[in-house]
Design a protein around this motif. Sequence first.
Motif, PDB file in Angstrom:
ATOM      1  N   PRO A  11       0.804  -1.230   0.000  1.00 41.86           N
ATOM      2  CA  PRO A  11       0.000   0.000   0.000  1.00 41.86           C
ATOM      3  C   PRO A  11       0.837   1.279   0.000  1.00 41.86           C
ATOM      4  CG  PRO A  11      -0.026  -1.027   2.169  1.00 41.86           C
ATOM      5  CD  PRO A  11       0.684  -1.986   1.255  1.00 41.86           C
ATOM      6  N   LYS A  16       7.860   1.497   0.017  1.00 43.61           N
ATOM      7  CA  LYS A  16       8.389   0.805  -1.173  1.00 43.61           C
ATOM      8  C   LYS A  16       9.557   1.562  -1.814  1.00 43.61           C
ATOM      9  CE  LYS A  16       4.321   0.891  -3.222  1.00 43.61           C
ATOM     10  NZ  LYS A  16       3.348   1.485  -2.301  1.00 43.61           N
ATOM     11  N   ILE A  46       1.608  12.580 -11.500  1.00 39.26           N
ATOM     12  CA  ILE A  46       0.553  11.553 -11.399  1.00 39.26           C
ATOM     13  C   ILE A  46      -0.828  12.199 -11.206  1.00 39.26           C
ATOM     14  CG2 ILE A  46      -0.231   9.574  -9.999  1.00 39.26           C
ATOM     15  CD1 ILE A  46       2.338   8.998 -11.587  1.00 39.26           C
ATOM     16  N   PRO A 120      -3.203  11.370  -5.594  1.00 39.04           N
ATOM     17  CA  PRO A 120      -4.549  11.839  -5.917  1.00 39.04           C
ATOM     18  C   PRO A 120      -5.671  11.073  -5.213  1.00 39.04           C
ATOM     19  CG  PRO A 120      -3.491  10.823  -7.836  1.00 39.04           C
ATOM     20  CD  PRO A 120      -2.448  10.979  -6.801  1.00 39.04           C
TER      21      PRO A 120
HETATM   22  C1  S3P Z   1      -1.710   4.529  -5.998  1.00 39.72           C
HETATM   23  C2  S3P Z   1      -0.481   4.587  -5.374  1.00 39.72           C
HETATM   24  C3  S3P Z   1       0.539   5.573  -5.747  1.00 39.72           C
HETATM   25  C4  S3P Z   1       0.369   6.012  -7.211  1.00 39.72           C
HETATM   26  C5  S3P Z   1      -1.021   6.456  -7.471  1.00 39.72           C
HETATM   27  C6  S3P Z   1      -2.077   5.397  -7.144  1.00 39.72           C
HETATM   28  C7  S3P Z   1      -2.688   3.512  -5.537  1.00 39.72           C
HETATM   29  O1  S3P Z   1       1.843   5.014  -5.560  1.00 39.72           O
HETATM   30  O2  S3P Z   1       0.713   4.970  -8.088  1.00 39.72           O
HETATM   31  O3  S3P Z   1      -1.239   7.627  -6.721  1.00 39.72           O
HETATM   32  O4  S3P Z   1      -3.636   3.210  -6.285  1.00 39.72           O
HETATM   33  O5  S3P Z   1      -2.515   2.975  -4.403  1.00 39.72           O
HETATM   34  P1  S3P Z   1       2.539   4.788  -4.105  1.00 39.72           P
HETATM   35  O6  S3P Z   1       2.029   3.486  -3.575  1.00 39.72           O
HETATM   36  O7  S3P Z   1       3.992   4.737  -4.428  1.00 39.72           O
HETATM   37  O8  S3P Z   1       2.178   5.946  -3.252  1.00 39.72           O
END
Ligand code: S3P
Length: 175
Positions: A11, A16, A46, A120
């Motif tokens: 998550p 990560k 993003i 977002p």
């Molecule tokens: C998302 C996680 C984000 C990014 C986007 C959507 C998600 O990455 O890919 O905002 O759906 O959980 P991180 O897990 O690196 O924050």
Amino acid sequence: MSPSHIFLIGPMGAGKTAVGRRLARSLSQPFVDMDMAIQERTGVDISFIFEKEGEAGFRKREARMLRDLAGGEPAIIATGGGIIELDENLELLKEFGSAVFLDASVEWQYQRTRNGLHRPLLDNPDPEAILHSLYARRRQRYAACAAITVSTDARHVSDVTDEVLRRLESMEAGE
Ligand code: S3P
């Protein structure tokens, strides 16, 4: 043989990117953060992609990036939290390397994401509730494709990285 990557999954706020970077340094391998790679490829952030193309548009770009990276040189790849949403991505994670599930409780996810402005999905009056519902829905999917699972709650990046390295070594030794 297919190139063998290490994919960090889990998550938002699991660590990560931080763990991936450190792992890459320890293993002398290249590090790729998928969100950053998508931003470099598109030239926008993003949030802008979500705004213009919705989540579905972002998922398509993310899946394309995963396909491209999977076929490239072996690397430590920090994925986005939603990578497990598409079945085609799960197949790639399994086929092209080992997925390491960095698990974190919603409390820790929230602590680590609360000051960031770049996610977002958390741009919402109750981001903690969003994290809860995403985790409830996604947890099994992370676990299902993970070769190993490591909890990151209340732990330093170095400590988590050391455990990941130990567990990967044991896995390779067939223990
Ligand atoms: C998302 C996680 C984000 C990014 C986007 C959507 C998600 O990455 O890919 O905002 O759906 O959980 P991180 O897990 O690196 O924050």
